[in-house]
Scaffold this active site. Sequence first.
Site, PDB file in Angstrom:
ATOM      1  CG  ASP A  57      -0.822  -1.094   1.886  1.00  0.00           C
ATOM      2  OD1 ASP A  57      -0.423  -0.818   3.351  1.00  0.00           O
ATOM      3  OD2 ASP A  57      -1.668  -1.997   1.984  1.00  0.00           O
ATOM      4  CE  LYS A  79      -6.184  -2.636   3.489  1.00  0.00           C
ATOM      5  NZ  LYS A  79      -5.079  -3.232   4.443  1.00  0.00           N
ATOM      6  CG  MET A 194      -5.882   4.118  10.986  1.00  0.00           C
ATOM      7  SD  MET A 194      -7.001   2.486  10.548  1.00  0.00           S
ATOM      8  CE  MET A 194      -6.723   1.697  12.090  1.00  0.00           C
TER       9      MET A 194
HETATM   10  N1  SAH Z   1       0.484  -1.034  10.608  1.00  0.00           N
HETATM   11  C1  SAH Z   1       0.800   0.432  11.208  1.00  0.00           C
HETATM   12  C2  SAH Z   1      -0.678   0.739  11.311  1.00  0.00           C
HETATM   13  C3  SAH Z   1      -1.710   0.820  10.208  1.00  0.00           C
HETATM   14  S1  SAH Z   1      -3.166   1.225  10.698  1.00  0.00           S
HETATM   15  C4  SAH Z   1       1.458   0.681  12.443  1.00  0.00           C
HETATM   16  O1  SAH Z   1       1.761  -0.097  13.079  1.00  0.00           O
HETATM   17  O2  SAH Z   1       2.346   2.093  12.180  1.00  0.00           O
HETATM   18  C5  SAH Z   1      -3.250   3.070   9.715  1.00  0.00           C
HETATM   19  C6  SAH Z   1      -2.469   4.689  10.987  1.00  0.00           C
HETATM   20  O3  SAH Z   1      -0.988   4.155  11.669  1.00  0.00           O
HETATM   21  C7  SAH Z   1      -2.175   5.615   9.548  1.00  0.00           C
HETATM   22  O4  SAH Z   1      -3.873   5.879   9.767  1.00  0.00           O
HETATM   23  C8  SAH Z   1      -1.350   6.425  10.873  1.00  0.00           C
HETATM   24  O5  SAH Z   1      -2.959   7.064  12.201  1.00  0.00           O
HETATM   25  C9  SAH Z   1      -0.924   5.757  11.654  1.00  0.00           C
HETATM   26  N2  SAH Z   1       0.403   5.790  10.806  1.00  0.00           N
HETATM   27  C10 SAH Z   1       1.205   4.870   9.850  1.00  0.00           C
HETATM   28  N3  SAH Z   1       2.371   5.323   9.466  1.00  0.00           N
HETATM   29  C11 SAH Z   1       2.521   6.506  10.159  1.00  0.00           C
HETATM   30  C12 SAH Z   1       3.538   7.565   9.881  1.00  0.00           C
HETATM   31  N4  SAH Z   1       4.664   7.428   9.229  1.00  0.00           N
HETATM   32  N5  SAH Z   1       3.263   8.519  10.254  1.00  0.00           N
HETATM   33  C13 SAH Z   1       2.341   8.667  10.963  1.00  0.00           C
HETATM   34  N6  SAH Z   1       1.566   7.764  11.599  1.00  0.00           N
HETATM   35  C14 SAH Z   1       1.346   6.497  11.218  1.00  0.00           C
END
Ligand code: SAH
Length: 273
Positions: A57, A79, A194
């Site tokens: 994604d 996604k 999110m």
């Molecule tokens: N598996 C991922 C989360 C997936 S859900 C993890 O462990 O980080 C997607 C959410 O993750 C986004 O809406 C945001 O809230 C957060 N996210 C993922 N990467 C990010 C980043 N580089 N900076 C800030 N928020 C992030």
Amino acid sequence: MPINNFITSSFENRTGFAIMTENYGKVYLVGSGPGDPELLTLKARRLIDNADVVIYDQLPGEAIIASIPKKAEKIDAGKYAGDHTLSQNSINKLMIEKAKEGKTVVRLKGGDPYVFGRGGEEAQELIRAGINFEVVPGITSAISAPAYAGIPVTHREYASMVTFITGHEDPTKNESGIDWEILAKFPGTIVIFMGVKMLENNVNELIKHGKDPSTPVALIERGTRPDQRVTIGTLENIVSLKNERKVKAPAITIIGNVVKLHDELGEQILEGI
Ligand code: SAH
């Protein structure tokens, strides 16, 4: 659960028990970390470099996506909220189809695959389809984005507990998975994934259930990437700051007194790769 899947998926170099699946390839559910390519694990790097197919994604971020070797078939399963290029169902089908062709598939997911990433559901689908898989944990944005923003999620003086929640719950849903009453009383750091779209609703729930409106809040957009941006406020003013600054996903929300450390610890200087 078929036992052979469990055993063969536990360790990459185990070869036994491949009954129906001997000509099948394998799927690696790989966490990319939050976006800084140097936060990829060595294992993730090796698997990406050797994959036949990489399904990704946008969450891993441009730098990591650009580092997928040309020889691999790259499939964008974008996604971002509201931009479901391929539905979850077709992503599952695609992984299974490619593995059945004997391909080594990397399913590259932002952060850690099992933290709000639907990685658990994807793994269940693979098991059901008789496909070998392995999970490769990644550094979740929940700890790394705040770290780069000068915010440790725990600190002896400020927070001895931390909780991860999804901020994207539909408020019209009858049964919320989130108990705001308990959460408002929670004395540690609250990390919301999110949480951009529903920020106002979530902040109101916390205040309504008694959380101090002056509690510090940080919104960290694109954490650990060269264009990371940090917005600091309180429960009371974070929604207007969000609107003013047009904060967009992906962003992580940190609520709690640890946010005060941002002033002292500052922000990581991001070099960009
Ligand atoms: N598996 C991922 C989360 C997936 S859900 C993890 O462990 O980080 C997607 C959410 O993750 C986004 O809406 C945001 O809230 C957060 N996210 C993922 N990467 C990010 C980043 N580089 N900076 C800030 N928020 C992030």
